[in-house]
Structures are given as C-alpha cells and as structure tokens.
Design a protein around this motif. Sequence first.
Motif, short mmCIF file in Angstrom:
data_model
loop_
_atom_site.label_atom_id
_atom_site.label_comp_id
_atom_site.label_asym_id
_atom_site.label_seq_id
_atom_site.Cartn_x
_atom_site.Cartn_y
_atom_site.Cartn_z
N ALA A 111 0.92 -1.23 -0.06
CA ALA A 111 -0.05 -0.08 0.18
C ALA A 111 0.81 1.26 0.02
O ALA A 111 0.76 2.23 -0.61
CB ALA A 111 -0.97 0.03 1.15
N ALA A 112 1.78 1.17 1.03
CA ALA A 112 2.74 2.38 1.03
C ALA A 112 3.40 2.64 -0.40
O ALA A 112 3.41 3.74 -0.87
CB ALA A 112 3.84 2.17 1.86
N THR A 113 4.07 1.76 -0.98
CA THR A 113 4.84 1.87 -2.37
C THR A 113 3.64 2.02 -3.28
O THR A 113 4.01 3.09 -4.07
CB THR A 113 5.42 0.29 -2.76
OG1 THR A 113 6.08 -0.34 -1.60
CG2 THR A 113 6.19 0.27 -3.97
N ALA A 114 2.56 1.55 -3.24
CA ALA A 114 1.51 2.01 -4.41
C ALA A 114 1.33 3.46 -4.33
O ALA A 114 0.95 4.37 -5.38
CB ALA A 114 0.23 1.19 -4.03
N VAL A 115 1.03 3.79 -3.33
CA VAL A 115 0.56 5.48 -2.91
C VAL A 115 1.72 6.23 -3.31
O VAL A 115 1.36 7.30 -4.34
CB VAL A 115 0.34 5.63 -1.42
CG1 VAL A 115 0.29 7.14 -1.18
CG2 VAL A 115 -0.95 4.91 -0.60
#
Lengths: 418, 418
Positions: A111-115
């Motif tokens: 999620a952090a990477t995707a954001v």
Amino acid sequence: MLPVSVTPEAGGSAGLVDALFTAGSAVSVTGLIVVDTATYWSGFGHVVILALIELGGLGLMTFASLLGLLLVHRLGLRSRMATSASLGTPTTGDLRELVVGIAKVALTVQAATAVVLAARFALTYDYPPGQALWHGVFHAGSAFNNAGFALYSDNVMGFVADPWVCLPLAVAVILGGVGFPVFIELRRHVRVPRLWSMNTRIVLAGTAVLLVGGTVTITALEWDNPGTLGPLDVPAKLLAGFFAATVARTAGFNSVDTAEMNTQTWFAQDVLMFIGAGPAGTAGGIKITTAAVLLAIVLTEIRGEGAVNVFGKRLSRSVHRQAITVLTLSVAVVMGSTWALLITTQFTLDQLVFEVISAFATVGLSTGITHLLPDGGQLLLVVVMFAGRVGPVTLATALALRSRKRLYELPKERPLIG
Amino acid sequence: MLPVSVTPEAGGSAGLVDALFTAGSAVSVTGLIVVDTATYWSGFGHVVILALIELGGLGLMTFASLLGLLLVHRLGLRSRMATSASLGTPTTGDLRELVVGIAKVALTVQAATAVVLAARFALTYDYPPGQALWHGVFHAGSAFNNAGFALYSDNVMGFVADPWVCLPLAVAVILGGVGFPVFIELRRHVRVPRLWSMNTRIVLAGTAVLLVGGTVTITALEWDNPGTLGPLDVPAKLLAGFFAATVARTAGFNSVDTAEMNTQTWFAQDVLMFIGAGPAGTAGGIKITTAAVLLAIVLTEIRGEGAVNVFGKRLSRSVHRQAITVLTLSVAVVMGSTWALLITTQFTLDQLVFEVISAFATVGLSTGITHLLPDGGQLLLVVVMFAGRVGPVTLATALALRSRKRLYELPKERPLIG
Ligand SMILES: [K+]
Ligand SMILES: [K+]
C-alpha cells in the motif's frame, strides 16, 4: 491458475505455450516474458497476472514460513519467528498468527509503495487518477513479490532517471526479499541487535554486501556503455546501477536494457541472481543463508578452527551438509538445463547461462532471447522456474526434518582430497 | 626451469612471454601453447620441454604422495600406501621407498609406452630409428605426465584413426592419472579388492564412470560434425571419442580439432577437465575423490542417512569441510579468472571458461585462443596453471594437518537454508 483465463485482446491469439509460459512466469514470480505484457494482454489479463503474482509470491512466503515454523517446533530451535515456539507440531493458532502477520506486512508495504508510485504517476506523468492508482498497485505488487512484471513495453526503462519511481520499487523489492522471519524479528527488536537470530543477521549483512558490491560492480562495468548507463548523468548512472544490482538479486525489473549490457556484467548478474535474497520471502535463488553457510565453512577451514561460528554462534553441523546439497543440486539443474538449451538452440553460452539462472532463481531478467526459444525450450524454462521456486526450500526442509537412522557406525576412512 | 634455456632456432626470436608461457606450461604439465611446439623450438628446446615435463609431473607426484604419507602418519589413518605406516613423522626410509617406487612406476610405464610408439613410428610411418625412438620417448613422457605436448604442429591429429598410437597414449595417460597410491595398492593387492582403500576404490570407480560417460557423450555430440568425427568411419569415431574423453580429464592431447567441436561438447569437456583424475598423480583438477565426497554427501542427505558411507566405510567428517573448501576456492579461481579475461578480451564466455578450466586443471586443450590472448592474459593463465597444479593438494593437506583449537563451543543455532 488457468492460463486460459488470461484473455488476449490485442496482439493476436494467445498460443497455448505463450499463455502457459506467462501464467507459469507470473505464479512463480519470475517475470520472464515471451509476449509484450503491455500490449499483448488485455486489462483483465493484467488483473489475472497480478492475482497470479500475489498468489505465487505470498503463497510461497506462507509455505516457506510454515516450513520454517515446523523446523522451529520439531527441532526445538531458538527462534523468535513465532511467539509461542515450543516442541511439537505448530498449532492452528501459530498458523493463523503467521497468515495474519504475512498479510499485514504484504498489505502495508504494498500500500505504501502503491501510494508513492500513484502520486508520482498522477502528478509528474499526468496519468488519469484511475490509471495512476492501478499502475501504482500493479507495480507495488510486482515489486514486493519480486515478480518483475511491468505494464510498459520497455519494463521500467522509461523511469531510469526517476528516483521517485525506482527507489520505492527498490525498497519494496528489498523488503519482499529479506523474508518474513526477518520482518517479524525487526518489528519486535529493531533496536536490540543482540536479540536478532543468526538468520536475521546473515540476511541483513548479506543483503548489504550484495547491494553495495553489486552496485559498484555494475555501475563501474557499464559506466561508459552507450547502450546502458553511458548517456545518463552521474546521479542517474548511480541510480540505474543501484537499481540493476537490486533487481538482479531476484526482482527482475529492468531500467536499462539487459541485452545491451557487457557480457562481463551478465556474469556478475549471474552470481547475484544465483544467490538471490533471504529465505521465506518472495525471492528465489539458493538464498543468502545457503551461500553464507558455505562461505563460513571455507573461512573456518582456512582459519583452522574446529567449529564453524557465525556472528558469535556455532553453526549447527547438520546445516553444513544441507547447504552443500542445496548448492550441488541447484548447480546441477542450472548446468543440465543450460546444456540442454546449448544442444537445441543456437544461442551463446553467456546468453543461455543468464537465461537459465534467471529462470531458476525466478529473476526474470533476460538478454532478450526468451521469445526466440523453441517451444520445448520455453517449456523447459517453465519447469526450471517451478523447480527453482519450490525446490530449494522444500528440499532443505525435508532434509532437516527427516529422522536419521544411526543404528551403527562403520569404521572411518578418508580418501585424499585435492 | 629457466625459460631462456629453451632456445629457439626456427620461427623467429622467442619473446619473453612466449618462453615463460611455454616453460610454465611444461613444468605445470598443462600443455597450453602460444607457439607451435614442432616448428618454433629446436631439437634442444624439445629436450628441455621434456625435462621440464618430467620435473613437474614426477615432482608433483612425489610432493603429493609425500603429503599423503605425512597425513597417514600424522593422523594415524588406515592406508597401505606405506608399508610402515605408524604415528609420527615419516622416516627417511619411507621417503626413499616413495621416491624409488615412483621412479620404478614412471620408468616402467614410460618405457613400455615408448617402445610401442617407437615400433609403430618406425614400422608404419617409416621414421628413421633415432627419430622413432625420440618421438616414442617424448610422447610417452608427455602422456604419463599428463602434459599433452606433442612434436607435431597438429598435436596428434595425424594419428586420429591409429589405435597403435592413440591407445598406448591413452593407457599411459590413465595410468599417470590414477595417482601413485592407487598404483602401489594395485601392485600389492590387485586380486583382492576387499583390501583396497577407499581412495583406490573411489579413483577406480570414478575413472571408469568418467571414461565411459565422457566417451558416450563426446562421441554422440560430435558424431556428424564435419570438423571432427564426421569424416571418420565408425571404429575411428569410437577411438577418437574415447581418446577425447581420456585426454579431457587432464592430458590435453588432441586427435581432433577442439576449436571445431560444438559448444555443448566444450561444456561437457569443462566438467571432465574440472574434475580431473586421481590425487597424488600427474593429473590436475579438483580430483575424483573431491567430487566423490561431495556426491556422497548429497546422496546421503537425499537418502536421509546419518553418516556418509562410501564403499562400506564411513567417510571421515573432517573431509566434508575440506572437500567443500577445495571446491569453493577452485570455483572462485576459475570464475574470477574467467571474469578478468571477459573484461580484457573480446572472446566469448564458452571459449574463456574452457581456456581457464583447461589451465586451472592443467589440461592444455584450447578452443584456439591461447596465442591470441594479450600478454597480461597469458601471464594470468600461467598463474592459474600453477595455482591449479599445487593449490588444491597443498590446501587440502594443510587443512587436514592443522591442529584444531577447540577450547570451548559457542551455543548452537541454524539459519534457514534454501
Ligand atoms: K522475478
Ligand atoms: K595437460
């Protein structure tokens, strides 16, 4: 896992071997491709590929962690992987804790990477919000699971000089690669290194050594190559060199053209690929720990010490032979497959060694010959991918768990060595 | 051992690197050449080359046997290499017995081979008696010492279909390669296999497996190759295939053109060359025994047995780590040197791997690039030849002889493997 569910819309009909190869490559998180991911498969096909990647990556992480847990219980080993390590069989509570833990880690990192990726895609590259988010989610999943699939025809070469794309990808790749046991230990004792297990110490030290050594080697060898780092400015050269070293260890993205690299750079990448990253993660290869055990044995022999000690602990003697077995059989698979391809194709040894190690260690980098191989060669690679994906961990665990018959001992003798 | 004493008369002045390379190649019994042995060096030069070969081959055989004897005494091992095996240091009597024994074996085998060859050269090829005898003596010495130098510009390709030349050479090569300890045991107990040591059993079984496997593989791969076995009739194909397998293990003669062979045949030869033959003989490589120890460890792990047993005896545990160390450092030397040549030359990986393994295992076969390498590359090969010649045996003996400090043991732990 049915290849037929990967529906092609653009680029012609999906041949059975193409579909099989793509599905196998995705579920084994290898990332080798025989058709252009961006143009050949439809949007639905991309969703299926990401689902296969998550299934394969997280599935193997869970499977390997479970095997590790089994070892901890059965052998009564010191480990902080499970809070409730005790002799016997793991309970359903242990299993539940494991699955929830992996889900949390995977979700958080992805999620952090995707954001970060989505924000960059939307703000700098002016993607529409939906596309920016989907590209963020897909590449975050592909990175954390060390799959190396990308939604661009040139993989991620368009972002070679963009740290806001390459660095988040590299971080997700590294975190997926260290393995779940390391993750859990770091979450609990990140500030107390003396509580870290031998596994965590080896993986972290090995990751640092391979990343620094790989970055220096690749950057130096490719510095002036007009096909790769040559045209870039110095910061971009360093970023691309670091990225190439990071992904060679198992992710398989490429921000420069692997086919254009020097053959000596391929050779260095062969070593990085074959070793891979940490156990019980999304990485392939023989694993840093296996390589470290062999290195520790050699150093101990050279120093003339009686016991093999690593980071202040004695290395269990049963591990020596297991590491040798994993190494020898891995070398045998790579050499046998390379030899089979040498006989049946016209490609050169450096290309074929690179291709086979890339498949075995589920890396996915290629000198550009994958789609040119005959069907038989492509199917062999699918077999090698699966053998590389589940082989070493299953073999090592089976060896470690097996009860040893030692009813009597034969008289001792030794041949001359060397 | 002075390269300057190799006086050139034909073919121009001997460059320093050429002379150094030739002398190094001869004394390390490798057989790689940068100038044509037949035309470049004078008759006196040929005598010097044979002297260097005998010095290097028999010297190493004596040195390695002596180290083996030291092991027998120091470690109190069961062995029949010396009649008077007892704890302590070998006596001068042991040493004398050793030197006399080696001299007898070397003289007997070389004289018998020389006589057969000289007769053939005189009777079939109409050489004058003196030349026939000299050619017999030279090639017998080159064969028994596994050197691979020949007095013909095409090595022994002119005799590809002549069993009366190829078979005596092959027999001398094999006898030189099994090693002195095997020789002594066979002379004493040739009819009583149950008295053979583990060393003898491994070497004999390994030699048989490598010869049969090598012959079948090379013959099959080259059967139709117009540049090698293609033009020959079936008996000659089999003879040439057997000869190629025999010499790849370390002698380095060639009766067909190595440069014309398929790259997959080179790959098979790489394996044969790297393993080599028996310890304490004239062969190079990591030795059959080292390879057998690793294979035995893998088979034991797969079978799930507690102790590594070979031919009804338990393999001493200290040997495991020594074998791994010899293998790992040998692989490191080969890979490092190959990589250095990849960076500094334009030759392909398959050519360079073949060249480096050939030098390391003191084989002397080449895909034809030796004389085209830059001076630095040729000097590197000389270093690799010497490292390969004295490295493994010295390393293994040093490891085995070293006293181990084991004052205390650290707590045990194990990382995850695979
Ligand atoms: K991958
Ligand atoms: K040789």
